[in-house]
Scaffold this motif. Sequence first.
Motif, PDB file in Angstrom:
ATOM      1  N   THR A  55     -17.701 -10.755   9.056  1.00  0.00           N
ATOM      2  CA  THR A  55     -17.643  -9.622   8.121  1.00  0.00           C
ATOM      3  C   THR A  55     -16.700  -8.542   8.638  1.00  0.00           C
ATOM      4  OG1 THR A  55     -19.900 -10.029   7.383  1.00  0.00           O
ATOM      5  CG2 THR A  55     -18.988  -7.859   6.947  1.00  0.00           C
ATOM      6  N   ARG A  56     -16.776  -8.277   9.950  1.00  0.00           N
ATOM      7  CA  ARG A  56     -15.885  -7.282  10.542  1.00  0.00           C
ATOM      8  C   ARG A  56     -14.430  -7.751  10.488  1.00  0.00           C
ATOM      9  NH1 ARG A  56     -16.552  -4.521  16.530  1.00  0.00           N
ATOM     10  NH2 ARG A  56     -14.824  -3.032  16.307  1.00  0.00           N
ATOM     11  N   LEU A  57     -14.218  -9.046  10.726  1.00  0.00           N
ATOM     12  CA  LEU A  57     -12.854  -9.564  10.660  1.00  0.00           C
ATOM     13  C   LEU A  57     -12.297  -9.467   9.236  1.00  0.00           C
ATOM     14  CD1 LEU A  57     -13.114 -12.719  12.946  1.00  0.00           C
ATOM     15  CD2 LEU A  57     -11.925 -10.580  13.448  1.00  0.00           C
ATOM     16  N   PHE A  58     -13.142  -9.751   8.229  1.00  0.00           N
ATOM     17  CA  PHE A  58     -12.705  -9.627   6.839  1.00  0.00           C
ATOM     18  C   PHE A  58     -12.364  -8.175   6.503  1.00  0.00           C
ATOM     19  CE2 PHE A  58     -14.776 -13.804   5.873  1.00  0.00           C
ATOM     20  CZ  PHE A  58     -13.667 -14.392   5.309  1.00  0.00           C
ATOM     21  N   GLN A  59     -13.145  -7.242   7.029  1.00  0.00           N
ATOM     22  CA  GLN A  59     -12.844  -5.829   6.795  1.00  0.00           C
ATOM     23  C   GLN A  59     -11.492  -5.453   7.413  1.00  0.00           C
ATOM     24  OE1 GLN A  59     -16.255  -3.842   8.448  1.00  0.00           O
ATOM     25  NE2 GLN A  59     -17.511  -4.145   6.610  1.00  0.00           N
ATOM     26  N   MET A  60     -11.230  -5.972   8.620  1.00  0.00           N
ATOM     27  CA  MET A  60      -9.939  -5.719   9.247  1.00  0.00           C
ATOM     28  C   MET A  60      -8.810  -6.333   8.433  1.00  0.00           C
ATOM     29  SD  MET A  60     -11.050  -6.473  13.216  1.00  0.00           S
ATOM     30  CE  MET A  60      -9.368  -6.327  13.813  1.00  0.00           C
ATOM     31  N   LEU A  61      -9.055  -7.539   7.901  1.00  0.00           N
ATOM     32  CA  LEU A  61      -8.041  -8.206   7.083  1.00  0.00           C
ATOM     33  C   LEU A  61      -7.756  -7.425   5.808  1.00  0.00           C
ATOM     34  CD1 LEU A  61      -6.408 -10.894   7.163  1.00  0.00           C
ATOM     35  CD2 LEU A  61      -8.174 -11.876   5.712  1.00  0.00           C
ATOM     36  N   GLU A  62      -8.806  -6.933   5.167  1.00  0.00           N
ATOM     37  CA  GLU A  62      -8.628  -6.144   3.944  1.00  0.00           C
ATOM     38  C   GLU A  62      -7.889  -4.841   4.233  1.00  0.00           C
ATOM     39  OE1 GLU A  62     -12.539  -5.629   2.467  1.00  0.00           O
ATOM     40  OE2 GLU A  62     -12.718  -7.687   1.688  1.00  0.00           O
ATOM     41  N   ARG A  63      -8.187  -4.232   5.390  1.00  0.00           N
ATOM     42  CA  ARG A  63      -7.500  -2.992   5.743  1.00  0.00           C
ATOM     43  C   ARG A  63      -6.009  -3.230   5.964  1.00  0.00           C
ATOM     44  NH1 ARG A  63      -9.995  -1.984   9.999  1.00  0.00           N
ATOM     45  NH2 ARG A  63      -8.385  -2.423  11.562  1.00  0.00           N
ATOM     46  N   ILE A  64      -5.689  -4.342   6.626  1.00  0.00           N
ATOM     47  CA  ILE A  64      -4.280  -4.663   6.857  1.00  0.00           C
ATOM     48  C   ILE A  64      -3.570  -4.949   5.538  1.00  0.00           C
ATOM     49  CG2 ILE A  64      -2.719  -6.367   7.875  1.00  0.00           C
ATOM     50  CD1 ILE A  64      -4.668  -6.626  10.183  1.00  0.00           C
ATOM     51  N   GLN A  65      -4.227  -5.687   4.631  1.00  0.00           N
ATOM     52  CA  GLN A  65      -3.636  -5.978   3.318  1.00  0.00           C
ATOM     53  C   GLN A  65      -3.408  -4.697   2.526  1.00  0.00           C
ATOM     54  OE1 GLN A  65      -6.472  -8.807   1.722  1.00  0.00           O
ATOM     55  NE2 GLN A  65      -5.186 -10.546   2.287  1.00  0.00           N
ATOM     56  N   LYS A  66      -4.356  -3.771   2.596  1.00  0.00           N
ATOM     57  CA  LYS A  66      -4.199  -2.499   1.893  1.00  0.00           C
ATOM     58  C   LYS A  66      -3.030  -1.702   2.460  1.00  0.00           C
ATOM     59  CE  LYS A  66      -6.844   1.484   0.283  1.00  0.00           C
ATOM     60  NZ  LYS A  66      -8.171   2.162   0.294  1.00  0.00           N
ATOM     61  N   ASN A  70       0.271  -0.540   0.449  1.00  0.00           N
ATOM     62  CA  ASN A  70       0.745   0.846   0.435  1.00  0.00           C
ATOM     63  C   ASN A  70       2.188   0.940   0.916  1.00  0.00           C
ATOM     64  OD1 ASN A  70      -1.752   1.748  -0.454  1.00  0.00           O
ATOM     65  ND2 ASN A  70      -2.517   2.155   1.605  1.00  0.00           N
ATOM     66  N   ALA A  71       2.511   0.130   1.928  1.00  0.00           N
ATOM     67  CA  ALA A  71       3.895   0.137   2.428  1.00  0.00           C
ATOM     68  C   ALA A  71       4.855  -0.387   1.370  1.00  0.00           C
ATOM     69  CB  ALA A  71       3.982  -0.716   3.698  1.00  0.00           C
ATOM     70  N   ARG A  72       4.445  -1.443   0.649  1.00  0.00           N
ATOM     71  CA  ARG A  72       5.306  -1.969  -0.422  1.00  0.00           C
ATOM     72  C   ARG A  72       5.483  -0.933  -1.527  1.00  0.00           C
ATOM     73  NH1 ARG A  72       1.889  -6.730  -0.029  1.00  0.00           N
ATOM     74  NH2 ARG A  72       2.871  -8.302   1.315  1.00  0.00           N
ATOM     75  N   SER A  73       4.383  -0.246  -1.889  1.00  0.00           N
ATOM     76  CA  SER A  73       4.471   0.780  -2.933  1.00  0.00           C
ATOM     77  C   SER A  73       5.397   1.913  -2.506  1.00  0.00           C
ATOM     78  CB  SER A  73       3.075   1.328  -3.245  1.00  0.00           C
ATOM     79  OG  SER A  73       2.227   0.300  -3.723  1.00  0.00           O
ATOM     80  N   ALA A  74       5.271   2.332  -1.251  1.00  0.00           N
ATOM     81  CA  ALA A  74       6.140   3.400  -0.757  1.00  0.00           C
ATOM     82  C   ALA A  74       7.596   2.960  -0.745  1.00  0.00           C
ATOM     83  CB  ALA A  74       5.704   3.819   0.651  1.00  0.00           C
ATOM     84  N   LYS A  75       7.835   1.702  -0.362  1.00  0.00           N
ATOM     85  CA  LYS A  75       9.205   1.192  -0.345  1.00  0.00           C
ATOM     86  C   LYS A  75       9.771   1.122  -1.755  1.00  0.00           C
ATOM     87  CE  LYS A  75      11.994  -2.745   1.149  1.00  0.00           C
ATOM     88  NZ  LYS A  75      11.974  -4.107   1.754  1.00  0.00           N
ATOM     89  N   ALA A  76       8.936   0.655  -2.728  1.00  0.00           N
ATOM     90  CA  ALA A  76       9.394   0.580  -4.117  1.00  0.00           C
ATOM     91  C   ALA A  76       9.710   1.967  -4.664  1.00  0.00           C
ATOM     92  CB  ALA A  76       8.333  -0.104  -4.978  1.00  0.00           C
ATOM     93  N   ALA A  77       8.852   2.965  -4.322  1.00  0.00           N
ATOM     94  CA  ALA A  77       9.107   4.330  -4.784  1.00  0.00           C
ATOM     95  C   ALA A  77      10.388   4.886  -4.177  1.00  0.00           C
ATOM     96  CB  ALA A  77       7.920   5.222  -4.429  1.00  0.00           C
ATOM     97  N   LEU A  78      10.618   4.586  -2.885  1.00  0.00           N
ATOM     98  CA  LEU A  78      11.834   5.053  -2.229  1.00  0.00           C
ATOM     99  C   LEU A  78      13.074   4.414  -2.843  1.00  0.00           C
ATOM    100  CD1 LEU A  78      13.122   6.696   0.053  1.00  0.00           C
ATOM    101  CD2 LEU A  78      12.782   4.729   1.558  1.00  0.00           C
TER     102      LEU A  78
END
Length: 279
Positions: A55-66, A70-78
């Motif tokens: 469960t903790r590993l899945f939470q870490m995975l979800e955090r990394i995906q998020k 966010n990085a892709r969204s910021a890059k697209a906005a830039l």
Amino acid sequence: MSYKQIKWMILFIPTITVAIWEYVRHQFLLPYISMDLGNWLTPVLVYIVSITLLTRLFQMLERIQKELENARSAKAALEAREELARELHDGIAQSLFLLSVKAEKLESGNDMKQQEQHVLSIRKTIHEVNRYVRQAITNLRLDRDVTADGNQNSPSLVKQVHAISKDIRTPIQIGWELEDHRQTDKEKIELLACIREALINMDKYALATEGSITAIGMSHSWKITISDNGKGFEGDPFVKKNKFGLRIMKERCHEMGWIMNMYRKDGRTIVEIQKGGLI
């Protein structure tokens, strides 16, 4: 811990847990735990490991995906801001500077014929600035269709055309059979600009009571026809002094490698934009 490491741990931890448990059970715990009880304890142990560790590993995975999203969204906005800045610089800023130069020439000139040419040139530049502004707004407001898997597709041309047709007073019949899912965003923006210009001319100058838009073909070869029952035109409309919008429209098609024709037939004004071979 990296994204790849987390995925491998999620895959291997249950397997390693079961392997260790089975080894310990058969080597050391058989005198104390029966086979039936051991078989029941195996899924319980896997469940406990899944709840505590996975469960903790899945939470870490979800955090990394998020964070990646966010990085892709910021890059697209830039990238969108950079594209807008480039369009403002290359189109609007340069045109406004040119407009100021032409205004100075108009003020200093005494020849009426030359002044008339300067006025026409200024009006053409204003139309070009208007074109750049509309294209920049279109780039920013371009809607995206989202598929079932969450991916964004290029905007549907037919939806955009329907939206444009609702903004004019002339009733428009639309027959759209163009397979546009492989059209690039650049092609769609240019096509929409041409269609918008044709519809505005139909509504503003032709005094038409009804019009139509038909589109046939595929991504590599297509033809779009815009017609109306308005008063039409005489001679070559592209050489008339005040038809800057039509000339810019033709230049736009030329830059894209398309063929544009405008003619009268059976009491109707017809604008054709074509790509590829004859259909």
